[in-house]
Write a protein that holds these residues in place. Structure first.
Motif, PDB file in Angstrom:
ATOM      1  N   LEU A  63       0.823  -1.203   0.000  1.00  0.00           N
ATOM      2  CA  LEU A  63       0.000   0.000   0.000  1.00  0.00           C
ATOM      3  C   LEU A  63       0.857   1.253   0.000  1.00  0.00           C
ATOM      4  N   ALA A  64       1.914   1.259   0.801  1.00  0.00           N
ATOM      5  CA  ALA A  64       2.791   2.423   0.842  1.00  0.00           C
ATOM      6  C   ALA A  64       3.440   2.664  -0.521  1.00  0.00           C
ATOM      7  N   ARG A  65       3.836   1.582  -1.182  1.00  0.00           N
ATOM      8  CA  ARG A  65       4.447   1.731  -2.499  1.00  0.00           C
ATOM      9  C   ARG A  65       3.436   2.227  -3.529  1.00  0.00           C
ATOM     10  N   GLU A  66       2.216   1.697  -3.460  1.00  0.00           N
ATOM     11  CA  GLU A  66       1.190   2.135  -4.411  1.00  0.00           C
ATOM     12  C   GLU A  66       0.863   3.609  -4.218  1.00  0.00           C
ATOM     13  N   ALA A  67       0.763   4.036  -2.962  1.00  0.00           N
ATOM     14  CA  ALA A  67       0.470   5.442  -2.685  1.00  0.00           C
ATOM     15  C   ALA A  67       1.610   6.340  -3.159  1.00  0.00           C
ATOM     16  N   ALA A  68       2.846   5.889  -2.974  1.00  0.00           N
ATOM     17  CA  ALA A  68       3.991   6.692  -3.389  1.00  0.00           C
ATOM     18  C   ALA A  68       4.051   6.859  -4.903  1.00  0.00           C
ATOM     19  N   ASP A  69       3.535   5.855  -5.631  1.00  0.00           N
ATOM     20  CA  ASP A  69       3.563   5.897  -7.086  1.00  0.00           C
ATOM     21  C   ASP A  69       2.326   6.540  -7.692  1.00  0.00           C
ATOM     22  N   ALA A  70       1.369   6.962  -6.849  1.00  0.00           N
ATOM     23  CA  ALA A  70       0.112   7.510  -7.366  1.00  0.00           C
ATOM     24  C   ALA A  70       0.350   8.829  -8.086  1.00  0.00           C
ATOM     25  N   PRO A  71      -0.349   9.054  -9.207  1.00  0.00           N
ATOM     26  CA  PRO A  71      -0.207  10.329  -9.919  1.00  0.00           C
ATOM     27  C   PRO A  71      -0.621  11.505  -9.049  1.00  0.00           C
ATOM     28  N   MET A  72       0.125  12.581  -9.111  1.00  0.00           N
ATOM     29  CA  MET A  72      -0.185  13.818  -8.398  1.00  0.00           C
ATOM     30  C   MET A  72      -0.248  13.627  -6.886  1.00  0.00           C
ATOM     31  N   SER A  74      -1.869  11.545  -4.895  1.00  0.00           N
ATOM     32  CA  SER A  74      -3.067  11.078  -4.192  1.00  0.00           C
ATOM     33  C   SER A  74      -3.599   9.830  -4.872  1.00  0.00           C
ATOM     34  N   LEU A  75      -4.137   8.924  -4.069  1.00  0.00           N
ATOM     35  CA  LEU A  75      -4.578   7.615  -4.541  1.00  0.00           C
ATOM     36  C   LEU A  75      -6.068   7.449  -4.265  1.00  0.00           C
ATOM     37  N   ALA A  76      -6.855   7.231  -5.309  1.00  0.00           N
ATOM     38  CA  ALA A  76      -8.292   6.991  -5.132  1.00  0.00           C
ATOM     39  C   ALA A  76      -8.493   5.738  -4.290  1.00  0.00           C
ATOM     40  N   ALA A  77      -9.393   5.819  -3.312  1.00  0.00           N
ATOM     41  CA  ALA A  77      -9.557   4.716  -2.374  1.00  0.00           C
ATOM     42  C   ALA A  77     -11.005   4.591  -1.921  1.00  0.00           C
TER      43      ALA A  77
END
Length: 238
Positions: A63-72, A74-77
């Motif tokens: 999850l931390a990696r996905e959030a870090a790679d999110a565009p701009m 922020s990660l839709a959740a």
């Protein structure tokens, strides 16, 4: 049926926003869905007094990696919290709360959810809860103690359960095979009466709103010595 003379001053139950805040206040886990992943998080979130949900994934976690790679940044959740009755009765899911929005990084690796929509599902139906109403609402004062109180009632006070059922009189359908406590909040106590096919939920409203767990015990005593209110809803299941 509700026969309480004080129903103009004692609400029959919490608002939808209060129910949502109560579910969040005692939830130990949640299900998280993002654009590309699904997570079951246990003990990895917190909820502020204003209803702000913050996730605390471990450093280097998926999850931390996905959030870090999110565009701009922020990660839709979509977060889902499930409220389950503590007693081992049928159909134990009492409510589901869904909160959707965007996860944004905070200091220390935490992820703050900026909420966009809050919805509540109960056996009575589904509804959206306004974000302002959600932020201003408070959890029920019995939320933290409810599970222990209902478990103790089910395990150790068969005679008290019988006395509470007696308040319904002839309003309960015949043929009940078992009864267990379903819910307890500042408004009253609800019992689930199970039949061979289906069940009946019996709500007993307190004479006055309970301020805390000790006061809830006093309100139950007052119910038994001077019955004031009873309501029930029947939910049929095959």
């Amino acid at each position: 049926m509700n026969t309480d003379a004080d129903t103009d001053t004692v609400p029959a139950g919490p608002t939808d926003a209060e129910r949502v805040r109560t579910v969040l206040s005692r939830a130990a886990s949640l299900s998280l869905t993002t654009t590309g992943q699904a997570y079951d998080l246990i003990g990895l979130h917190s909820v502020s007094t204003a209803g702000q949900v913050t996730l605390h994934p471990g450093p280097g976690s998926p999850l931390a990696r996905e959030a870090a790679d999110a565009p701009m940044g922020s990660l839709a959740a979509l977060l889902q919290f499930t409220d389950i009755a503590p007693a081992p009765l049928r159909d134990r899911v009492r409510a589901r709360v869904t909160v959707s929005g965007w996860l944004a990084p905070e200091t220390g690796g935490a992820l703050r959810l900026d909420s966009a929509r809050v919805s509540l599902w109960t056996p009575a139906g589904a509804t959206d809860v306004g974000l302002d109403e959600f932020a201003l609402a408070e959890p029920d004062p019995l939320a933290a103690e409810e599970a222990d109180m209902l478990t103790h009632l089910a395990d150790s006070h068969e005679e008290l359960m019988a006395d509470l059922l007696g308040l319904a009189g002839s309003r309960l359908p015949h043929g009940m095979v078992r009864s267990l406590p379903l819910a307890l909040d500042r408004h009253g106590i609800t019992l689930r009466c199970e039949y061979e096919s289906g069940h009946c939920d019996l709500q007993l409203l307190f004479p006055a709103l309970a301020r805390d767990a000790t006061d809830a015990g006093e309100q139950i005593r007052r119910l038994l010595t001077a019955p004031r209110s009873c309501a029930h809803q029947h939910h049929s299941h095959p």
